[in-house]
Design a protein around this motif. Structure first.
Motif, PDB file in Angstrom:
ATOM      1  N   ALA A   1      -3.771 -32.377  45.744  1.00  0.00           N
ATOM      2  CA  ALA A   1      -4.576 -31.162  45.848  1.00  0.00           C
ATOM      3  C   ALA A   1      -6.032 -31.488  45.510  1.00  0.00           C
ATOM      4  N   PRO A   2      -6.681 -32.313  46.336  1.00  0.00           N
ATOM      5  CA  PRO A   2      -8.044 -32.772  46.028  1.00  0.00           C
ATOM      6  C   PRO A   2      -9.061 -31.649  45.855  1.00  0.00           C
ATOM      7  N   ASP A   3      -8.909 -30.566  46.599  1.00  0.00           N
ATOM      8  CA  ASP A   3      -9.842 -29.442  46.475  1.00  0.00           C
ATOM      9  C   ASP A   3      -9.764 -28.813  45.081  1.00  0.00           C
ATOM     10  N   LYS A   4      -8.540 -28.739  44.543  1.00  0.00           N
ATOM     11  CA  LYS A   4      -8.352 -28.181  43.193  1.00  0.00           C
ATOM     12  C   LYS A   4      -8.854 -29.166  42.138  1.00  0.00           C
ATOM     13  N   ALA A   5      -8.637 -30.449  42.374  1.00  0.00           N
ATOM     14  CA  ALA A   5      -9.098 -31.472  41.422  1.00  0.00           C
ATOM     15  C   ALA A   5     -10.616 -31.454  41.282  1.00  0.00           C
ATOM     16  N   LYS A   6     -11.315 -31.156  42.373  1.00  0.00           N
ATOM     17  CA  LYS A   6     -12.777 -31.120  42.340  1.00  0.00           C
ATOM     18  C   LYS A   6     -13.318 -29.979  41.479  1.00  0.00           C
ATOM     19  N   GLU A   7     -12.469 -29.001  41.166  1.00  0.00           N
ATOM     20  CA  GLU A   7     -12.876 -27.847  40.364  1.00  0.00           C
ATOM     21  C   GLU A   7     -12.782 -28.120  38.865  1.00  0.00           C
ATOM     22  N   ILE A   8     -12.315 -29.310  38.494  1.00  0.00           N
ATOM     23  CA  ILE A   8     -12.057 -29.619  37.080  1.00  0.00           C
ATOM     24  C   ILE A   8     -13.154 -30.512  36.498  1.00  0.00           C
ATOM     25  N   LYS A   9     -13.558 -30.178  35.268  1.00  0.00           N
ATOM     26  CA  LYS A   9     -14.522 -30.989  34.522  1.00  0.00           C
ATOM     27  C   LYS A   9     -13.867 -31.438  33.209  1.00  0.00           C
TER      28      LYS A   9
END
Length: 318
Positions: A207-215
């Motif tokens: 789920a790369p799109d969701k991973a990009k939302e994480i800091k």
């Protein structure tokens, strides 16, 4: 008549013995709930299928809604072998007649993984100081109580060392597995959560799109790779088959791909309960810090409790 009775008895005994042997070969393989059951089954089933073929044992996966479910299942012999984190393995060894026999080996050559504290990429929170200062306005999702990276490690380094009680520090507190914590943060359903590097890699792949939302706002020291645990009373021949399978698995391209799909592994190596020594130390240090910060406990009782912990720590060093 007597000969017929003897023949019937012998046949019944043989059938009974065969049944006992068959029963002894049935093995439930416990899998801790880092993700949803569906996701875990998809990753682990190919390895379990190979274990059935190579050992001749009747092996079935066992799932539970939380880590305690697998620990208790091993305690009552509903699970005979399984994958645990270090903290849950400690509980299985201490309470469920378990012993460590193998340890995961990462495909990238690293000797472990990391615990994370995460927020959404749009969050103004950038580090632990920011988080603790704003805690009363934040929602927090902790990990399973028996999770090493989701609870024990951040519990010590983030909260106990800062003399903070996570249960009362935040506006809202809940708990979840690694997968649900990551998804909740990415969707802004929770402000901050515990997470780990293994699950982050899985999210990046699936789920790369969701991973990009994480800091990531905090990274722990290295945590030893996860162990495999087996009940002490598993028959020696069965134990040998299972151990041989894991220590030899990953010899061809297909098996290597199965290992990568499970958790980006290259294989397994032999291990023992000694793997848990740093985890036990961490657990005891965490309890010691909590005792030191307790203002409600009588001094005499506190001194005695701390001395008991110090004795356990000294014994571990030996």
């Amino acid at each position: 008549m007597f000969k017929k009775l003897l023949a019937t008895t012998a046949a019944a005994f043989a059938l009974s013995s065969a049944f006992v042997v068959a029963q002894a070969q049935e093995i439930n393989f416990g899998i801790i709930s880092t993700d949803s059951t569906q996701a875990l089954k998809a990753r682990w089933q190919p390895l379990i299928d190979d274990m059935v073929k190579q050992t001749g044992l009747d092996i079935k996966p066992f799932f539970a809604p939380d880590y305690a479910g697998v620990i208790e299942a091993m305690r009552f012999n509903k699970v005979q072998v399984g994958w645990f984190g270090n903290k849950s393995a400690m509980e299985a060894v201490d309470r469920s007649e378990g012993e460590i026999f193998a340890q995961m080996v990462n495909a990238d050559g690293s000797k472990g993984y990391y615990s994370y504290m995460i927020v959404n990429k749009d969050s103004p929170i950038n580090n632990i100081d920011d988080m603790l200062k704003a805690a009363k306005t934040l929602s927090f999702s902790n990990g399973d109580p028996n999770s090493t990276s989701g609870n024990l490690v951040p519990g010590f380094y983030v909260f106990a060392k800062n003399k903070v009680d996570a249960k009362t520090a935040f506006k809202i507190m809940r708990s979840g597995n690694h997968e649900s914590n990551g998804l909740a943060v990415s969707a802004k359903q929770v402000d901050v959560a515990t997470f780990n590097s293994e699950q982050f890699e899985i999210m990046k792949a699936n789920a790369p799109d969701k991973a990009k939302e994480i800091k990531i706002i905090w990274t722990s020291p290295l945590i030893p790779s996860d162990p495999l645990v087996i009940r002490k009373d598993v028959p020696a021949a069965t134990k040998e088959k299972i151990t041989k399978f894991f220590l030899g698995y990953g010899k061809d391209d297909r098996e290597k791909q199965v290992l990568k799909d499970v958790a980006k592994l290259s294989g397994f190596k032999a291990s023992t309960n000694d793997q848990l020594i740093p985890i036990r130390e961490l657990d005891l240090f965490s309890k010691r810090l909590k005792l030191e910060a307790d203002t409600t406990m009588a001094e005499g009782d506190k001194t005695k409790a701390i001395a008991e912990i110090d004795g356990k720590l000294a014994a571990l060093k030996k």
